[in-house]
Motif scaffolding. Structure first.
Motif, PDB file in Angstrom:
ATOM      1  N   CYS A  61      44.684  43.611  34.207  1.00 47.33           N
ATOM      2  CA  CYS A  61      44.451  42.600  33.626  1.00 47.33           C
ATOM      3  C   CYS A  61      43.465  42.402  31.923  1.00 47.33           C
ATOM      4  N   ARG A 112      38.907  43.137  40.664  1.00 47.79           N
ATOM      5  CA  ARG A 112      39.744  43.265  39.626  1.00 47.79           C
ATOM      6  C   ARG A 112      40.441  43.680  40.057  1.00 47.79           C
ATOM      7  N   GLU A 113      40.918  44.058  41.568  1.00 50.89           N
ATOM      8  CA  GLU A 113      42.453  44.106  41.707  1.00 50.89           C
ATOM      9  C   GLU A 113      43.002  42.853  42.493  1.00 50.89           C
ATOM     10  N   GLU A 124      41.004  35.123  33.848  1.00 48.76           N
ATOM     11  CA  GLU A 124      41.221  36.527  33.684  1.00 48.76           C
ATOM     12  C   GLU A 124      42.737  36.087  34.748  1.00 48.76           C
ATOM     13  N   GLY A 125      43.110  37.912  34.252  1.00 50.70           N
ATOM     14  CA  GLY A 125      44.435  38.368  35.119  1.00 50.70           C
ATOM     15  C   GLY A 125      43.950  38.826  36.176  1.00 50.70           C
ATOM     16  N   ASN A 126      44.934  39.502  37.046  1.00 43.58           N
ATOM     17  CA  ASN A 126      44.730  40.357  37.821  1.00 43.58           C
ATOM     18  C   ASN A 126      43.261  40.236  39.107  1.00 43.58           C
ATOM     19  N   THR A 127      42.970  38.997  39.393  1.00 37.00           N
ATOM     20  CA  THR A 127      41.574  38.794  40.114  1.00 37.00           C
ATOM     21  C   THR A 127      42.108  38.089  41.438  1.00 37.00           C
ATOM     22  N   HIS A 161      37.651  45.652  33.976  1.00 40.07           N
ATOM     23  CA  HIS A 161      37.903  44.476  33.842  1.00 40.07           C
ATOM     24  C   HIS A 161      37.916  43.764  33.433  1.00 40.07           C
ATOM     25  N   ALA A 189      41.594  48.459  31.222  1.00 39.79           N
ATOM     26  CA  ALA A 189      40.185  46.935  30.111  1.00 39.79           C
ATOM     27  C   ALA A 189      39.003  47.674  29.076  1.00 39.79           C
ATOM     28  N   GLY A 247      39.093  39.779  30.977  1.00 39.43           N
ATOM     29  CA  GLY A 247      39.175  39.011  30.786  1.00 39.43           C
ATOM     30  C   GLY A 247      39.026  38.261  29.164  1.00 39.43           C
ATOM     31  N   VAL A 265      46.234  35.153  38.341  1.00 37.76           N
ATOM     32  CA  VAL A 265      45.374  34.528  37.129  1.00 37.76           C
ATOM     33  C   VAL A 265      44.708  33.345  37.882  1.00 37.76           C
ATOM     34  N   ASN A 308      50.870  43.865  42.893  1.00 41.26           N
ATOM     35  CA  ASN A 308      51.288  44.477  41.006  1.00 41.26           C
ATOM     36  C   ASN A 308      52.376  43.561  40.351  1.00 41.26           C
TER      37      ASN A 308
END
Length: 167
Positions: A54, A144-145, A135-138, A117, A81, A119, A149, A25
């Motif tokens: 995210c 979801r973690e 989506e970010g952080n996928t 989450h 989120a 996006g 991107v 992260n």
């Protein structure tokens, strides 16, 4: 170009940005996202990172799309989120939160998922209820973690709400 189209285009331009090291992260490619939200787990020092990002990704994308224009709503800065729903409901009619969404999804909508989450929709649902998102952080599994991107294909049944910009 209207704001939703610009949001989707900017989100798509960020596909491929990754954490460094993977699973941390953190990283220079994603620092701009952390700088976009108001969460500072390490105090007020700039450059905070190291948390699920995210929501920070979506904040940054919307902020970039807004640019220096004059808007009647405030820029999102939530690191949560589900915090996007609260943010949108506190704005004027420029944003429209629909929960449940009823399949009413369009390109450029902020999509809040049931599994905490968030996006950006890059398509409307197809005839079977599938949409394209960025989506970010996928990750490749669509968790979801994640680490990057990415473009994802999601079913509308996974969506808790959607936020549409009417400007």
């Amino acid at each position: 170009m209207k704001l939703p189209s610009l949001i989707a285009a900017i989100a798509e331009s960020k596909v491929g940005l990754k954490e460094s090291p993977a699973g941390s992260n953190r990283g220079p490619e994603i620092q701009e996202f952390f700088d976009a939200d108001d969460y500072d787990p390490n105090g007020s020092s700039p450059g905070d990172s190291g948390y699920a990002w995210c929501a920070a990704f979506v904040c940054r994308i919307v902020q970039l799309a807004m640019g220096k224009g004059k808007w009647t709503f405030v820029r999102p800065t939530t690191a949560k989120a589900w915090g996007f729903e609260k943010w949108s409901l506190a704005q004027d009619s420029s944003t429209w939160t629909k929960k449940p969404h009823g399949g009413d999804i369009a390109r450029g909508d902020v999509i809040v998922f049931r599994f905490s989450h968030v996006g950006i929709a890059t398509s409307a649902p197809d005839e079977n209820g599938w949409i394209e998102t960025t989506e970010g952080n996928t990750n490749l599994k669509g968790e979801r973690e994640g680490i990057a991107v990415m473009k994802k294909t999601r079913h509308v049944s996974e969506i808790r709400s959607r936020i549409r910009f009417r400007v």
